[in-house]
Design an enzyme around this catalytic site. Sequence first.
Site, PDB file in Angstrom:
ATOM      1  N   THR A  72      53.469  -0.429-115.130  1.00  0.00           N
ATOM      2  CA  THR A  72      52.631   0.424-115.978  1.00  0.00           C
ATOM      3  C   THR A  72      52.208  -0.350-117.233  1.00  0.00           C
ATOM      4  OG1 THR A  72      54.067   2.221-115.247  1.00  0.00           O
ATOM      5  CG2 THR A  72      52.555   2.715-117.044  1.00  0.00           C
ATOM      6  N   TRP A  73      53.172  -1.033-117.809  1.00  0.00           N
ATOM      7  CA  TRP A  73      52.921  -1.822-119.026  1.00  0.00           C
ATOM      8  C   TRP A  73      51.927  -2.952-118.715  1.00  0.00           C
ATOM      9  CZ3 TRP A  73      57.247  -5.160-121.704  1.00  0.00           C
ATOM     10  CH2 TRP A  73      56.838  -5.502-123.001  1.00  0.00           C
ATOM     11  N   HIS A 130      52.687  -3.681-104.821  1.00  0.00           N
ATOM     12  CA  HIS A 130      54.105  -4.060-104.763  1.00  0.00           C
ATOM     13  C   HIS A 130      54.389  -4.879-103.512  1.00  0.00           C
ATOM     14  CE1 HIS A 130      54.836  -1.377-108.075  1.00  0.00           C
ATOM     15  NE2 HIS A 130      54.592  -0.285-107.393  1.00  0.00           N
ATOM     16  N   ARG A 287      60.283   6.023-119.703  1.00  0.00           N
ATOM     17  CA  ARG A 287      61.618   6.575-119.885  1.00  0.00           C
ATOM     18  C   ARG A 287      62.225   5.987-121.148  1.00  0.00           C
ATOM     19  NH1 ARG A 287      66.952   5.695-118.368  1.00  0.00           N
ATOM     20  NH2 ARG A 287      66.380   3.582-117.734  1.00  0.00           N
ATOM     21  N   LYS A 288      62.784   4.751-121.060  1.00  0.00           N
ATOM     22  CA  LYS A 288      63.383   4.125-122.241  1.00  0.00           C
ATOM     23  C   LYS A 288      62.661   2.841-122.653  1.00  0.00           C
ATOM     24  CE  LYS A 288      68.229   5.447-122.428  1.00  0.00           C
ATOM     25  NZ  LYS A 288      69.590   4.894-122.374  1.00  0.00           N
ATOM     26  N   GLY A 289      62.266   2.071-121.657  1.00  0.00           N
ATOM     27  CA  GLY A 289      61.519   0.846-121.941  1.00  0.00           C
ATOM     28  C   GLY A 289      62.323  -0.210-122.677  1.00  0.00           C
TER      29      GLY A 289
HETATM   30  P1  A3P Z   1      62.947   2.421-117.736  1.00  0.00           P
HETATM   31  O1  A3P Z   1      63.088   3.439-116.649  1.00  0.00           O
HETATM   32  O2  A3P Z   1      64.061   1.431-117.733  1.00  0.00           O
HETATM   33  O3  A3P Z   1      62.707   3.005-119.077  1.00  0.00           O
HETATM   34  P2  A3P Z   1      56.995   0.613-113.592  1.00  0.00           P
HETATM   35  O4  A3P Z   1      55.857   0.728-114.520  1.00  0.00           O
HETATM   36  O5  A3P Z   1      56.984  -0.678-112.801  1.00  0.00           O
HETATM   37  O6  A3P Z   1      57.129   1.827-112.752  1.00  0.00           O
HETATM   38  O7  A3P Z   1      58.304   0.475-114.474  1.00  0.00           O
HETATM   39  C1  A3P Z   1      58.736   1.554-115.252  1.00  0.00           C
HETATM   40  C2  A3P Z   1      59.641   1.011-116.327  1.00  0.00           C
HETATM   41  O8  A3P Z   1      58.862   0.380-117.343  1.00  0.00           O
HETATM   42  C3  A3P Z   1      60.393   2.137-117.011  1.00  0.00           C
HETATM   43  O9  A3P Z   1      61.636   1.553-117.405  1.00  0.00           O
HETATM   44  C4  A3P Z   1      59.485   2.447-118.188  1.00  0.00           C
HETATM   45  O10 A3P Z   1      60.109   3.148-119.232  1.00  0.00           O
HETATM   46  C5  A3P Z   1      59.065   1.040-118.595  1.00  0.00           C
HETATM   47  N1  A3P Z   1      57.825   1.014-119.368  1.00  0.00           N
HETATM   48  C6  A3P Z   1      56.716   1.790-119.192  1.00  0.00           C
HETATM   49  N2  A3P Z   1      55.794   1.481-120.101  1.00  0.00           N
HETATM   50  C7  A3P Z   1      56.312   0.499-120.871  1.00  0.00           C
HETATM   51  C8  A3P Z   1      55.827  -0.217-122.010  1.00  0.00           C
HETATM   52  N3  A3P Z   1      54.629   0.027-122.526  1.00  0.00           N
HETATM   53  N4  A3P Z   1      56.621  -1.135-122.568  1.00  0.00           N
HETATM   54  C9  A3P Z   1      57.852  -1.398-122.051  1.00  0.00           C
HETATM   55  N5  A3P Z   1      58.366  -0.746-120.987  1.00  0.00           N
HETATM   56  C10 A3P Z   1      57.609   0.195-120.394  1.00  0.00           C
END
Ligand code: A3P
Length: 321
Positions: A72-73, A130, A287-289
């Site tokens: 997502t990031w 993925h 979630r936590k990031g």
């Molecule tokens: P956590 O569940 O450990 O918080 P994906 O995007 O591949 O599905 O991964 C999701 C993970 O990336 C989650 O981790 C989410 O909180 C974190 N995430 C989403 N946006 C983010 C951002 N802008 N910066 C850092 N982490 C991020």
Amino acid sequence: EAPAVDEKAEGCNQDRLMSSLPTKVYGKRRFLKYQATWWPEVFLPGVLAIQRRFQPRSSDVLLASYPKSGTTWMKALAFAIMSRKVYPLEEHPLLRLNPHDCVVHLPGAYAAGKESVVEALPSPRIMALHMPYSTLPDSVVVNSDCKIIYVCRDPKDVLVSLWHYYNKVRPDEAHLSQFHDLYESFCQGDTIFGPWWDNVLGYFRASLDMPTRVLFLRYEDMLEDTASAVMAIAHFVGCPFSGEEERAKVVEAIVKLCSFDELKNLNTNKSGSHGLLRKHASSSYFRKGVAGDWMDHMTEEMAHRIDTIVQGKFQGSGLNI
Ligand code: A3P
């Protein structure tokens, strides 16, 4: 309208292939094993269609990752970087749209019959997947010079994030609330789009062989110094920041726009849902990031077991966790 004859034949072949594959069931979901990878059944037709028909453009940028590694990031960052001349940051689409609505998930789009939407996207296209590197078609790997950016994350945090995600988007599937079951699957290399280590190693090796085509980044490094990651991505995709942009602090503005706190707290990401095949709450992607959340979910022994497995798999590759 009746499907064209070869479309029909393709559909029959696909049905035959899918019904011949090893299957496992998690709650209401079915997973099929194809080319040494477990795929969610809903995505496999999209993967097969990509393998048959996807034609990349040389300006395409594919964002690859194992789920829960920062996709997502990366979508937000790549989109903000590559579209910065088109969208002023203060009125950016990311302020009103979830990053997954800004960057298409390629197998999801193909599986949802939206191939023509992907084809109609203006260049340069940004698309995410993925799929392990070994399952990408020759049209991408051999016959194209399109770029791939891979983001890798500590597998222990991936696993914890995946578990929370499953529980959020599939609360009805009670067995998944057992962290230990998912942990065991992970250690057996049995989770989706995996084994995790193969997913990572494929792209890591490709990044060594073809550094101008595959950029390998780590979530933890990105957290520590996001500005450097932003500059590396911009340079890699061929739109580096000018001196003028650096003086105007465009890099910092992109870092802020795409930061976890900023995105998580936008109305569009607090409510609403997104998804081509199934609707998921937009909030489930934030979630936590942080790095190291595994410490609240695993004993030292469990962590050590994963680290040992992964170190064994990575041995001799030059990659460490
Ligand atoms: P956590 O569940 O450990 O918080 P994906 O995007 O591949 O599905 O991964 C999701 C993970 O990336 C989650 O981790 C989410 O909180 C974190 N995430 C989403 N946006 C983010 C951002 N802008 N910066 C850092 N982490 C991020």
